[in-house]
Motif scaffolding. Structure first.
Motif, PDB file in Angstrom:
ATOM      1  N   LEU A   1       0.827   6.772   0.652  1.00 23.14           N
ATOM      2  CA  LEU A   1       0.199   5.820   0.269  1.00 23.14           C
ATOM      3  C   LEU A   1      -0.010   5.765  -1.241  1.00 23.14           C
ATOM      4  O   LEU A   1      -0.086   6.791  -1.769  1.00 23.14           O
ATOM      5  CB  LEU A   1      -1.170   5.502   0.894  1.00 23.14           C
ATOM      6  N   ARG A   2       0.220   4.481  -2.039  1.00 24.14           N
ATOM      7  CA  ARG A   2       0.050   4.506  -3.424  1.00 24.14           C
ATOM      8  C   ARG A   2      -1.364   4.998  -3.643  1.00 24.14           C
ATOM      9  O   ARG A   2      -2.195   4.499  -3.010  1.00 24.14           O
ATOM     10  CB  ARG A   2       0.576   3.429  -3.981  1.00 24.14           C
ATOM     11  N   SER A   3      -1.545   5.205  -5.016  1.00 27.44           N
ATOM     12  CA  SER A   3      -3.124   5.513  -5.597  1.00 27.44           C
ATOM     13  C   SER A   3      -3.559   4.344  -5.966  1.00 27.44           C
ATOM     14  O   SER A   3      -2.864   3.536  -6.509  1.00 27.44           O
ATOM     15  CB  SER A   3      -2.986   6.566  -6.511  1.00 27.44           C
ATOM     16  N   SER A   4      -4.721   3.825  -5.279  1.00 29.49           N
ATOM     17  CA  SER A   4      -5.447   2.490  -5.646  1.00 29.49           C
ATOM     18  C   SER A   4      -7.077   2.765  -5.645  1.00 29.49           C
ATOM     19  O   SER A   4      -7.301   3.754  -4.916  1.00 29.49           O
ATOM     20  CB  SER A   4      -4.996   1.543  -4.783  1.00 29.49           C
ATOM     21  N   LYS A   5      -7.785   2.024  -6.104  1.00 30.87           N
ATOM     22  CA  LYS A   5      -9.041   1.966  -5.907  1.00 30.87           C
ATOM     23  C   LYS A   5      -9.436   1.839  -4.457  1.00 30.87           C
ATOM     24  O   LYS A   5     -10.556   2.649  -3.890  1.00 30.87           O
ATOM     25  CB  LYS A   5      -9.643   0.963  -6.587  1.00 30.87           C
ATOM     26  N   TRP A   6      -8.655   1.125  -3.590  1.00 33.07           N
ATOM     27  CA  TRP A   6      -9.166   1.036  -2.436  1.00 33.07           C
ATOM     28  C   TRP A   6      -8.967   2.278  -1.527  1.00 33.07           C
ATOM     29  O   TRP A   6      -9.639   2.739  -0.736  1.00 33.07           O
ATOM     30  CB  TRP A   6      -8.177  -0.017  -1.570  1.00 33.07           C
ATOM     31  N   LEU A   7      -7.632   2.995  -1.927  1.00 35.25           N
ATOM     32  CA  LEU A   7      -7.419   4.266  -1.168  1.00 35.25           C
ATOM     33  C   LEU A   7      -8.507   5.442  -1.550  1.00 35.25           C
ATOM     34  O   LEU A   7      -9.073   6.259  -0.794  1.00 35.25           O
ATOM     35  CB  LEU A   7      -6.155   4.730  -1.621  1.00 35.25           C
ATOM     36  N   ASP A   8      -8.710   5.438  -3.010  1.00 34.96           N
ATOM     37  CA  ASP A   8      -9.487   6.472  -3.669  1.00 34.96           C
ATOM     38  C   ASP A   8     -11.107   6.209  -3.071  1.00 34.96           C
ATOM     39  O   ASP A   8     -11.664   7.203  -2.693  1.00 34.96           O
ATOM     40  CB  ASP A   8      -9.591   6.103  -5.154  1.00 34.96           C
ATOM     41  N   ILE A   9     -11.644   5.160  -2.951  1.00 38.74           N
ATOM     42  CA  ILE A   9     -12.984   5.016  -2.687  1.00 38.74           C
ATOM     43  C   ILE A   9     -12.941   4.874  -1.013  1.00 38.74           C
ATOM     44  O   ILE A   9     -14.085   5.500  -0.852  1.00 38.74           O
ATOM     45  CB  ILE A   9     -13.627   3.680  -3.071  1.00 38.74           C
TER      46      ILE A   9
ATOM     47  N   ALA B   1       0.766  -1.100   0.176  1.00 40.74           N
ATOM     48  CA  ALA B   1      -0.035  -0.042  -0.176  1.00 40.74           C
ATOM     49  C   ALA B   1       0.799   1.261   0.045  1.00 40.74           C
ATOM     50  O   ALA B   1       0.381   2.310  -0.236  1.00 40.74           O
ATOM     51  CB  ALA B   1      -0.872   0.048   1.360  1.00 40.74           C
ATOM     52  N   VAL B   2       2.230   1.191   0.245  1.00 38.82           N
ATOM     53  CA  VAL B   2       2.928   2.414   0.408  1.00 38.82           C
ATOM     54  C   VAL B   2       3.501   2.652  -1.005  1.00 38.82           C
ATOM     55  O   VAL B   2       4.040   1.780  -1.803  1.00 38.82           O
ATOM     56  CB  VAL B   2       3.787   1.831   1.485  1.00 38.82           C
ATOM     57  N   SER B   3       3.613   3.948  -1.272  1.00 33.88           N
ATOM     58  CA  SER B   3       4.113   4.453  -2.521  1.00 33.88           C
ATOM     59  C   SER B   3       5.656   4.453  -2.460  1.00 33.88           C
ATOM     60  O   SER B   3       6.515   4.712  -1.820  1.00 33.88           O
ATOM     61  CB  SER B   3       3.591   6.018  -2.703  1.00 33.88           C
ATOM     62  N   ASP B   4       6.024   4.223  -3.997  1.00 33.89           N
ATOM     63  CA  ASP B   4       7.370   4.274  -4.112  1.00 33.89           C
ATOM     64  C   ASP B   4       8.125   5.820  -4.686  1.00 33.89           C
ATOM     65  O   ASP B   4       9.011   6.053  -4.716  1.00 33.89           O
ATOM     66  CB  ASP B   4       7.831   3.346  -5.559  1.00 33.89           C
ATOM     67  N   ASN B   5       6.789   6.793  -5.011  1.00 33.73           N
ATOM     68  CA  ASN B   5       7.247   7.798  -5.241  1.00 33.73           C
ATOM     69  C   ASN B   5       7.254   8.935  -4.191  1.00 33.73           C
ATOM     70  O   ASN B   5       6.533   9.092  -3.361  1.00 33.73           O
ATOM     71  CB  ASN B   5       5.922   8.386  -6.057  1.00 33.73           C
ATOM     72  N   GLY B   6       8.362   9.671  -4.418  1.00 37.98           N
ATOM     73  CA  GLY B   6       8.697  10.693  -3.471  1.00 37.98           C
ATOM     74  C   GLY B   6       7.986  11.049  -2.245  1.00 37.98           C
ATOM     75  O   GLY B   6       7.871  10.027  -1.318  1.00 37.98           O
ATOM     76  N   GLY B   7       7.164  12.312  -2.221  1.00 42.33           N
ATOM     77  CA  GLY B   7       6.579  12.635  -0.719  1.00 42.33           C
ATOM     78  C   GLY B   7       5.338  11.837  -0.516  1.00 42.33           C
ATOM     79  O   GLY B   7       4.730  11.894   0.652  1.00 42.33           O
TER      80      GLY B   7
END
Ligand code: HAH
Length: 337
Positions: A147-155, A138-144
């Motif tokens: 959490l990585r963007s995902s449908k779980w997170l978005d919704i 669930a954690v993002s590889d990108n900079g700041g």
């Protein structure tokens, strides 16, 4: 005794004072690697067979046949089972996020679906699966971004992770619940994983461990970064599992496809690395309680053709004939030292 596995020391017995020794399996390798797995390993994980899309292809349809066969294989061979995985942005059926007309569902509906899935799956294997990867990657590889963007997170929002752990804990209060991720030893990502797990702990979310996937290679990550990751995660009071270990013979940037076999140099370096890794695992065996490879032997690995099409890889301690490599002997030396 015309078997290759005839009384020499078993890998899992060599480490019985320290941790379980696991392998990811699939319906093919449960047959083609049966003897190797039964002899040297005392834990298995489903490479794919327990992922959302495999178990729950439609809202009112669960498909447990392959997962059940895997549980039978474990039982017949007296092996522990790690469950992988309940909530992930990949290999999750599309229907989960959609309503009947194809639109995106709301938070409450998605939470209800998540709960139904976790309840059904965790309850089915209650008492047999002793540990679950509840949330994967669930954690993002990108900079700041944490959490990585995902449908779980978005919704659902940030608390989709806490909810998944709560549902899993309610379904099986005895199961050990893990947050699992890759690039776990890269300092920037390590700190994000630490921050996430700390915030869960501070909210009394039922989380018991961190899974370090350990998809490593001949140079990366360096030993010091791995040590610091172990220490940092252990400082949260978490149990640690090495969950998906393999040691690619290629650098991340290497795109060559001409090799028919690993070079002597690669094998020597790989053996050196495996020795250092297992020395470290042994040193931290107070907190590391399981080491799982993401496969059994070099005849099959998910790294064949990934991320470079048409390229084979040789990431394990057993070769394409399922015989011990120098890496195996070095790991055994660590056990016996
Ligand atoms: C892992 N992801 C997954 O946890 C596992 O379920 C899968 O079988 C293989 C590897 C690692 C990964 C990835 O899939 C894609 C990019 C980076 C890392």
């Amino acid at each position: 005794m015309n078997s290759r596995y005839d009384g020499s020391t078993k890998l899992h017995e060599a480490f019985k004072q320290q941790f379980l020794i696991g392998a990811a399996v699939n319906p093919m390798t449960m047959i083609s690697q049966r003897e190797l797995l039964a002899y040297h390993f005392n834990s298995i994980t489903a490479e794919n067979e327990m992922k959302f899309e495999r178990l729950h292809p439609a809202e009112n349809q669960y498909t447990f046949d392959e997962a059940d066969r895997l549980m039978g294989f474990a039982k017949a061979n007296d092996m522990a089972v790690r469950g992988h995985t309940l909530v992930w942005h990949n290999q999750t059926s599309d229907w989960v996020f959609k309503n009947r007309s194809g639109g995106i569902i709301d938070r409450e509906t998605l939470l209800a679906r998540m709960k139904a899935h976790i309840d059904t799956v965790v309850t089915r294997y209650k008492g047999d699966i002793y540990a679950w990867d509840v949330v994967n990657e669930a954690v993002s590889d990108n900079g700041g971004e944490l959490l990585r963007s995902s449908k779980w997170l978005d919704i659902i929002g940030d608390d989709f992770i806490a909810k998944a752990f709560e549902f899993a804990h309610a379904a099986d209060p005895e199961a050990l619940l893990f947050y699992n991720d890759y690039n776990e030893s890269v300092p920037e990502k390590r700190e994000k994983i630490y921050t996430l797990v700390k915030s869960l702990k501070d909210k009394d979310v039922p989380i018991h461990g961190i899974g370090l996937q350990a998809h490593w290679s001949l140079e990366h990550p360096n030993l010091d970064d791995i040590r610091q990751a172990i220490e940092r995660y252990a400082s949260l009071g978490m149990k640690l599992h090495i969950t998906e270990m393999d040691v690619s013979v290629f650098r991340h940037e290497d795109r060559r496809t001409d090799l028919k076999a690993p070079t002597e140099e690669m094998l020597a370096r790989q053996a050196e690395r495996y020795q250092l890794f297992f020395q470290l695992f042994k040193e931290y065996s107070e907190c590391i309680t399981s080491v799982t490879f993401w496969g059994g032997a070099d005849d099959y690995t998910w790294l064949d053709h990934f991320p470079v099409r048409g390229r084979k890889n040789w990431p394990f301690i057993f070769d394409t004939e399922q015989l011990p490599k120098q890496s195996f002997w070095n790991v055994m030396d660590v056990a016996q030292s």
